[in-house]
Design a protein around this motif. Structure first.
Motif, PDB file in Angstrom:
ATOM      1  N   LYS A  13       0.810  -1.222   0.000  1.00 29.05           N
ATOM      2  CA  LYS A  13       0.000   0.000   0.000  1.00 29.05           C
ATOM      3  C   LYS A  13       0.841   1.270   0.000  1.00 29.05           C
ATOM      4  N   GLY A  14       2.154   1.153   0.007  1.00 25.73           N
ATOM      5  CA  GLY A  14       2.977   2.356  -0.087  1.00 25.73           C
ATOM      6  C   GLY A  14       3.380   2.954   1.247  1.00 25.73           C
ATOM      7  N   MET A  15       2.840   2.425   2.352  1.00 28.80           N
ATOM      8  CA  MET A  15       3.193   2.969   3.660  1.00 28.80           C
ATOM      9  C   MET A  15       4.675   2.750   3.959  1.00 28.80           C
ATOM     10  N   ASP A  28       7.140   2.776   1.885  1.00 28.85           N
ATOM     11  CA  ASP A  28       7.901   3.816   1.187  1.00 28.85           C
ATOM     12  C   ASP A  28       7.854   5.128   1.950  1.00 28.85           C
ATOM     13  N   ARG A  29       6.667   5.450   2.456  1.00 29.46           N
ATOM     14  CA  ARG A  29       6.550   6.686   3.218  1.00 29.46           C
ATOM     15  C   ARG A  29       7.524   6.656   4.400  1.00 29.46           C
ATOM     16  N   LEU A  30       7.562   5.527   5.109  1.00 30.21           N
ATOM     17  CA  LEU A  30       8.444   5.427   6.269  1.00 30.21           C
ATOM     18  C   LEU A  30       9.905   5.493   5.844  1.00 30.21           C
TER      19      LEU A  30
END
Lengths: 269, 323
Positions: free
Chosen positions: A99-101, A103-105
């Motif tokens: 879900k891309g979380m 990458d955000r982290l």
């Protein structure tokens, strides 16, 4: 309020900061449960159902009476449930990856290891809660601690140590799986035989010889034996040492393998 | 003035695919750079390299004056990233998502709460702040995603297709938010599949195709080159098609594309439409339909490369870089 990024120009995060970030991420994982109560059911209602089913349906046949069977099965159910709860490490990690979380982290100035560490710590908290719950339900059903409080604590520590090791297997599953549903499918498919070909529900003496051989080396059996010894008395040292050896071996193989697979997945997109 | 983003000769391969092929561009502080291209052009790969998520095979990239490879941590302290997917934790509420990022950035509990509140009200998310993000609409999710990127007040912001999949209203809202950020001095790198979006927001545009830069310049330069609009004519009779095509080419100086009875041509000047009507009238040719529409990415590609941007019906949510 001052802009935080202009005041902190450290080239790296310190260990202390890394630990703080890990705790923040663990808090986040535990917070998820609050908005998704069904997840709570998986590691509370499900093991309780297992316990009640086996106790009242099979208990009499296996041990002669439900009271005797409870002494035998409760430590086993604690171990079995621990194994199943580790699937959430893989499930959560995979959700973050797809879900891309994640990458955000990774784009934040935080310790590289904190997202994984936070997830595993949160898992250990869930595990501890699950153990406590099962012990409480057991107590209501008539289970009595026949050793000592320190033995009980030792049992919790031992189970959590093995949980930590198995979590690394689930990290690998979480990295390799296409989506969270596959993590659950694969995780439970692999874990069901491992937990059932053990002495969790049935004493090993009743099984054919070749099954006994499997059951006796299964880390789930060894840990269940150690947990029994620590809760109701019996041999502890040998099964506990074997469980720890298993934990060490699993971690030695799967921790580096999982980190390698994770880095590979992250650099392939 | 040192560029906020500086990319020199960036190259990245994924097995046999070349995602970026010797790409160079830069953006000055406080400006918006638009990376324009279809799926698979390499836009997301470029953003991932600049956001320190991916290592390039060759070339050099710096963000805020720091090398993305050797000074990644310093880069991370200065950037915000909003992905093609709303990369928020769907199981947490909007407020919790913002608190999480604030705490991770080292804000105290109180400061994190205050900053979250500021952004929630700024992004019209106050009402939904206590609801899990999975219940949000697409537009709300993007706003939350953007808010999460802004917790640390980044000086450089990467927006990877921020409006893909949004309805026109939500798109306009997001455009306005982005304009406000730029007015406050933030440097923005924006990737998009929409020429209109790049035109609306960007100071400079780089057009990518299969990992290569095929055009770059200001929106004005680009539109002059490729035509901001397309003039399309549907002929009534097939025998009129060559005459109309010649007329369009003569009028606009561009190459007229014929598809069945429809002839289209890039039209930089809106005055071409009345001129065309007069000419058609003078020649006694009657037509079914006359259209002047904004140029699409497909028109840009047709002009620049002579082929269409992508097969029609390609799912837009597909991750371009893994293709």
């Amino acid at each position: 309020m001052k802009p935080p990024r202009e005041t902190t120009h450290h080239p790296r995060t310190s260990l202390l900061q890394g630990l703080q970030q890990t705790m923040t991420l663990a808090w986040r994982t535990l917070l998820q449960i609050r908005h998704n109560p069904w997840e709570l059911g998986d590691f509370s209602i499900q093991p309780i159902l297992f316990l009640l089913l086996f106790l009242f349906v099979f208990g009499g046949a296996i041990a002669g009476s439900t009271a005797d069977y409870l002494r035998f099965v409760l430590p086993g159910v604690i171990v079995m449930n621990m194994v199943f709860v580790t699937v959430y490490v893989g499930h959560g990690l995979n959700t973050d990856l797809t879900k891309g979380m994640f990458d955000r982290l990774r784009a934040l100035p935080i310790a590289r290891w904190s997202p994984l560490a936070g997830r595993i710590i949160a898992d250990l908290v869930k595990q501890a809660g699950s153990i406590l719950l099962l012990l409480s339900v057991g107590a209501l059903l008539g289970f009595r601690l026949e050793t000592s409080i320190s033995s009980l604590l030792l049992m919790v520590v031992l189970v959590l140590t093995v949980a930590l090791a198995i979590s690394w297997v689930m990290v690998l599953v979480g990295v390799l799986a296409r989506d969270p549903e596959h993590v659950q499918l694969f995780g439970f498919t692999a874990l069901f035989p491992i937990t059932f070909i053990s002495n969790v529900f049935v004493p090993v003496e009743t099984m054919p010889g070749w099954v006994q051989a499997l059951v006796n080396v299964n880390p789930v059996s060894l840990l269940a034996d150690a947990a029994r010894g620590l809760l109701v008395g019996g041999p502890v040292l040998q099964p506990a040492l074997w469980s720890l050896l298993w934990a060490l071996a699993i971690m030695a193989v799967f921790a580096p393998l999982s980190v390698w697979a994770l880095n590979r997945r992250l650099s392939a997109q | 003035m040192d560029p906020a983003i500086n990319v020199q000769g960036l190259t990245k391969h994924f097995r046999e695919t070349t995602a970026l092929d010797d790409v160079s561009f830069w953006a000055n502080p406080g400006t918006v750079l638009g990376l324009l291209g279809p799926n698979g052009a390499g836009k997301t790969t470029a953003v991932r390299v600049l956001a320190t998520l991916l290592k390039a095979d060759a070339g050099h990239a710096s963000v805020g004056g720091y090398d993305v490879r050797t000074q990644a941590h310093l880069v991370r302290q200065r950037i915000g990233l909003t992905g093609q997917y709303a990369s928020v934790d769907e199981k947490l509420t909007g407020r919790e998502n913002l608190l999480l990022i604030g705490r991770l950035l080292g804000l105290s509990r109180r400061d994190a709460r205050r900053r979250a509140q500021e952004l929630l009200s700024e992004f019209s998310l106050e009402e939904a702040a206590g609801r899990a993000a999975k219940t949000y609409s697409g537009g709300m999710r993007r706003r939350l995603d953007l808010a999460a990127s802004l917790i640390g007040r980044p000086s450089i912001l990467f927006l990877d297709e921020p409006t893909t999949g949004l309805d026109p209203r939500a798109r306009l809202d997001l455009w306005n938010l982005i304009r406000r950020l730029v007015a406050d001095g933030t440097t923005v790198l924006l990737t998009t599949q929409y020429l209109e979006e790049a035109d609306q927001l960007a100071d400079d545009i780089v057009v990518l195709d299969r990992g290569r830069i095929i055009a770059s310049g200001t929106p004005e330069q680009l539109k002059q080159h490729i035509g901001a609009r397309t003039l399309a004519v549907q002929a009534r009779q097939e025998q009129d098609v060559p005459a109309i095509a010649a007329m369009l080419a003569d009028l606009t100086g561009g190459h007229a594309e014929v598809a069945g009875l429809t002839i289209s041509v890039p039209a930089p000047d809106p005055g071409h439409l009345p001129a065309l009507v007069r000419r058609l009238d003078a020649s006694g040719i009657s037509v079914n339909e006359l259209m002047l529409r904004s140029a699409s990415l497909d028109d840009v590609f047709l002009t620049l490369t002579g082929r269409h941007a992508e097969p029609t019906g390609a799912p837009t949510e597909q991750r371009e870089s893994s293709a």
